[in-house]
Structure formats: C-alpha cells, structure tokens
Design a protein around this motif. Structure first.
Motif, short mmCIF file in Angstrom:
data_model
loop_
_atom_site.label_atom_id
_atom_site.label_comp_id
_atom_site.label_asym_id
_atom_site.label_seq_id
_atom_site.Cartn_x
_atom_site.Cartn_y
_atom_site.Cartn_z
N LEU A 23 0.81 -1.21 0.00
CA LEU A 23 0.00 0.00 0.00
C LEU A 23 0.85 1.26 0.00
O LEU A 23 0.35 2.36 -0.20
CB LEU A 23 -0.93 0.01 1.22
N MET A 24 2.15 1.11 0.22
CA MET A 24 3.05 2.25 0.32
C MET A 24 3.77 2.46 -1.01
O MET A 24 4.45 1.56 -1.51
CB MET A 24 4.06 2.01 1.44
N ALA A 25 3.66 3.65 -1.57
CA ALA A 25 4.31 3.95 -2.85
C ALA A 25 5.83 3.95 -2.72
O ALA A 25 6.54 3.75 -3.71
CB ALA A 25 3.83 5.31 -3.36
N GLU A 26 6.34 4.14 -1.51
CA GLU A 26 7.79 4.23 -1.29
C GLU A 26 8.47 2.87 -1.26
O GLU A 26 9.69 2.78 -1.19
CB GLU A 26 8.09 4.93 0.04
N VAL A 27 7.69 1.80 -1.27
CA VAL A 27 8.22 0.45 -1.09
C VAL A 27 7.82 -0.45 -2.26
O VAL A 27 6.66 -0.45 -2.68
CB VAL A 27 7.70 -0.17 0.24
N TYR A 28 8.79 -1.20 -2.76
CA TYR A 28 8.54 -2.21 -3.78
C TYR A 28 9.11 -3.53 -3.25
O TYR A 28 10.32 -3.66 -3.07
CB TYR A 28 9.21 -1.82 -5.10
N VAL A 29 8.24 -4.47 -2.91
CA VAL A 29 8.66 -5.75 -2.34
C VAL A 29 9.20 -6.63 -3.46
O VAL A 29 8.48 -6.98 -4.38
CB VAL A 29 7.51 -6.45 -1.59
N ILE A 30 10.50 -6.99 -3.35
CA ILE A 30 11.14 -7.83 -4.37
C ILE A 30 11.30 -9.27 -3.91
O ILE A 30 11.70 -10.12 -4.70
CB ILE A 30 12.50 -7.27 -4.82
N GLY A 31 11.00 -9.54 -2.65
CA GLY A 31 11.11 -10.91 -2.17
C GLY A 31 10.58 -11.08 -0.77
O GLY A 31 10.57 -10.13 0.02
N VAL A 32 10.10 -12.29 -0.49
CA VAL A 32 9.66 -12.66 0.85
C VAL A 32 10.39 -13.95 1.22
O VAL A 32 10.31 -14.94 0.49
CB VAL A 32 8.13 -12.87 0.92
N ILE A 33 11.12 -13.91 2.31
CA ILE A 33 11.86 -15.07 2.81
C ILE A 33 11.18 -15.48 4.12
O ILE A 33 11.10 -14.69 5.05
CB ILE A 33 13.34 -14.73 3.04
N ARG A 34 10.66 -16.70 4.17
CA ARG A 34 9.87 -17.12 5.32
C ARG A 34 10.64 -17.99 6.31
O ARG A 34 10.09 -18.40 7.32
CB ARG A 34 8.64 -17.87 4.82
N ASP A 35 11.90 -18.29 6.02
CA ASP A 35 12.69 -19.19 6.85
C ASP A 35 14.09 -18.63 7.00
O ASP A 35 14.65 -18.10 6.03
CB ASP A 35 12.73 -20.58 6.17
N GLY A 36 14.66 -18.75 8.17
CA GLY A 36 15.99 -18.23 8.42
C GLY A 36 17.11 -19.00 7.76
O GLY A 36 18.19 -18.46 7.52
N ARG A 37 16.88 -20.27 7.45
CA ARG A 37 17.93 -21.07 6.82
C ARG A 37 18.22 -20.56 5.41
O ARG A 37 17.33 -20.53 4.57
CB ARG A 37 17.52 -22.54 6.76
#
Length: 91
Positions: A23-37
């Motif tokens: 919803l924020m124009a200042e942010v473009y999500v390029i990835g989601v990492i769901r695990d620390g490994r």
C-alpha cells in the motif's frame, strides 16, 4: 518522481507484511523469505535497498541474520528489525 525502495521481507508471516507494504508507494517488495535457513544468501543475491526482518524466524535468528548481512555486503541494506515485544529498531 520517487523511486521505491527495493525491499525484502524476512518473516514467517511475510504475506501480512507484504499486503501492508504494498500500500506504500515508497516500497517495492522484491522478495519474501519465510525461513531463516539460507536467508543471508537469498538477501545477498536479491541485493535489496531495505529489509523488514522478524526477530524470531523458523530456522533462524533475525538479529544474527542482520549482523551477517551487514558484515558481508559492501553496501548493506537499511533494516527494520521487528521483535515480538512490541518494538523495533532501524539499522
């Protein structure tokens, strides 16, 4: 014109954060990492401008991941560290 920050979310609850950040124009999500490994390697390859990082992750410690990323990357991303105690810290 504002250039959005290329952001990676490192969180077991990445979908909720992604919906909020989208919803924020200042942010473009390029990835989601769901695990620390392996998160450090993924972050290094994506080379984001910013991280949104959970302190508690399946398979990892968010603070340790942040420290490793900052030590290894020539230009480390800005970071928003989220903890479960209701606070956060910028780095």
């Amino acid at each position: 014109m504002l250039t959005p920050m290329r952001t990676v979310i490192v969180s077991g609850e990445g979908n909720g954060l992604m919906r909020t950040l989208d919803l924020m124009a200042e942010v473009y999500v390029i990835g989601v990492i769901r695990d620390g490994r392996g998160a450090e390697t993924d972050i290094y390859h994506l080379s984001p401008d910013a991280l949104v990082l959970d302190g508690v992750l399946p398979g990892g410690d968010g603070l340790a991941i942040l420290g490793s990323v900052k030590a290894k990357m020539p230009a480390p991303p800005r970071a928003l560290y989220l903890d479960r105690m209701g606070g956060g810290a910028f780095g």
